[in-house]
Design an enzyme around this catalytic site. Structure first.
Site: not given
Ligand code: NAD
Ligand code: DAU
Length: 350
Positions: A123, A149, A153
């Protein structure tokens, strides 16, 4: 690319990717491994003998190795993740397990079985948040994740890079911006707002709604991933983005206009009147923007869909798939999530 293992293929982007491959690459065989968490749905994938579904967890290394061996997997495309920022704020643990430990277990299995290509789907959030005049993120922008989050990642991206560097694992990474389109779980901005608007419920815009995201129609993301798999250089990372960066409030107003047009009989018209400003997301990243020069220059990929085209297709899809929507809205998990995330947010006058 003959026998592909797709992790997280029952989720939003994974399911679109599997469907894209079945349609556009008629000789590839796919195995989908998915734990069917709240975000994964078996019915997102078509019944097809070129797509075998395995219900299981990426943290289960023995299972992953068995799949790689039994299906002679040459390519692994890794989507499986906990993907919602708001959930990572209210309950980060599952993010660490799946996004970090799960990626580690896949890397170990891929190394043991010597697969030919490992592609990690990541991302733009790993790069942090931009100021209003900062240049867009490039592949060399330093990592600066700011939510549980994005930190999980970022950790998984670092693991993939370490396996390339230390063990010579033939891996690639892509960092992509905000996707939208069919099959997106209705906890994310666009589907959540479409469904609330159709039901005449408030449209909860966090903070002042001036946050900027870089929006990409999901089918464009699928094409970009295939370009990386087929033409990308091992060990490289590629940024993927839509080249269009409206403020959240503008996006919400835009699809409210589309809804007004597609649902002329709606008692909730004009849908934009349902917009409410509510308590902001803690640590809310202000602005993302992707520089996609590298993938365009090296692989000849650029997005095909404009935001207007993509939003129209998306609104249409949610209107046409009421049964899919209803089956999610009726689950206890979804109702609980909506209460947990929205009940305590107060309306904020702008
Ligand atoms: P999603 O939440 O819709 O789907 C995730 C899928 O992974 C679900 O099917 C779920 O059941 C499965 N899964 C979760 N934990 C698992 C586990 N431990 N083992 C096996 N399967 C598991 O997510 P999405 O929006 O489709 O995102 C897919 C990937 O793309 C993620 O890695 C995400 O970080 C990345 N990404 C998403 C976006 C976006 O805008 N949605 C943008 C850039 C990158
Ligand atoms: O940038 C890529 C990322 O995009 C992916 O890595 C994530 O998996 C994906 O969930 C998405 O993250 P965001 O946090 O940007 O997406 P979300 O749809 O949750 O929110 C988009 C913007 O809209 C964000 O600024 C927060 C805001 N928002 C969101 C919701 C759910 C609202 O204003 N109201 C809402 O109810």
């Amino acid at each position: 690319m003959q026998n592909i293992l797709v992790t997280g293929g029952a989720g939003f982007i994974g399911a679109n990717f599997v469907r894209w491959l079945l349609r556009e690459r008629p000789t590839v065989k796919i195995v989908t491994l998915d734990a069917l968490t709240y975000a994964g749905r078996r019915e997102n994938l078509p019944e097809q003998n070129r797509n075998i579904f395995v219900h299981g967890n990426i943290c289960d290394r023995a299972l992953v190795e068995k799949i790689l061996r039994e299906h002679a997997i040459d390519t692994l495309v890794h989507f499986a993740a906990e993907s919602h920022v708001d959930r990572s704020i209210l309950g980060p643990e599952a993010f660490m397990q799946t996004n970090i430990v799960g990626t580690f277990q896949l890397l170990e299995a891929a190394r043991a079985l010597k697969i030919k290509r490992f592609h990690h789907v990541s991302t733009d959030e790993v790069f942090g948040s931009l100021g209003p005049n900062d240049p867009a993120f490039t592949e060399t922008t330093p990592y600066d994740p700011r939510s549980p989050y994005s930190a999980s990642k970022a950790a998984s991206d670092h693991l993939v890079r370490a396996y390339v560097h230390t063990f010579g694992l033939p891996a690639t990474i892509s960092n992509c911006s905000n996707n939208y389109g069919p099959f997106q779980f209705p906890e994310k901005l666009i589907p959540l707002m479409i469904l609330n608007a159709l039901a005449g419920k408030p449209l909860p815009v966090y903070g002042d709604g001036q946050q900027v995201r870089d929006w990409l129609y999901v089918e464009d993301h699928c094409e970009a991933l295939v370009a990386v798999l087929e033409k990308g250089r091992v060990g490289e990372t590629y940024n993927i983005g839509g080249g269009v960066q409206p403020k959240n409030l503008e996006v919400v107003r835009q699809f409210c206009g589309i809804l007004d047009e597609l649902c002329p009989q709606s008692p909730h018209k004009p849908h934009a009147n349902l917009i409410r400003f509510v308590t902001d997301r803690p640590g809310h990243d202000r602005r993302y923007a992707m520089n996609i020069d590298k993938i365009e220059r090296e692989l000849g990929w650029r997005p095909r869909f404009s935001l207007e085209q993509g939003l129209r297709l998306t609104v249409r899809w949610y209107l046409d798939n009421a049964a899919w929507v209803k089956s999610i809205q009726q689950t206890g998990d979804f109702k609980q999530w909506m209460n947990r995330n929205y009940d305590k947010r107060e309306e904020v006058k702008q």
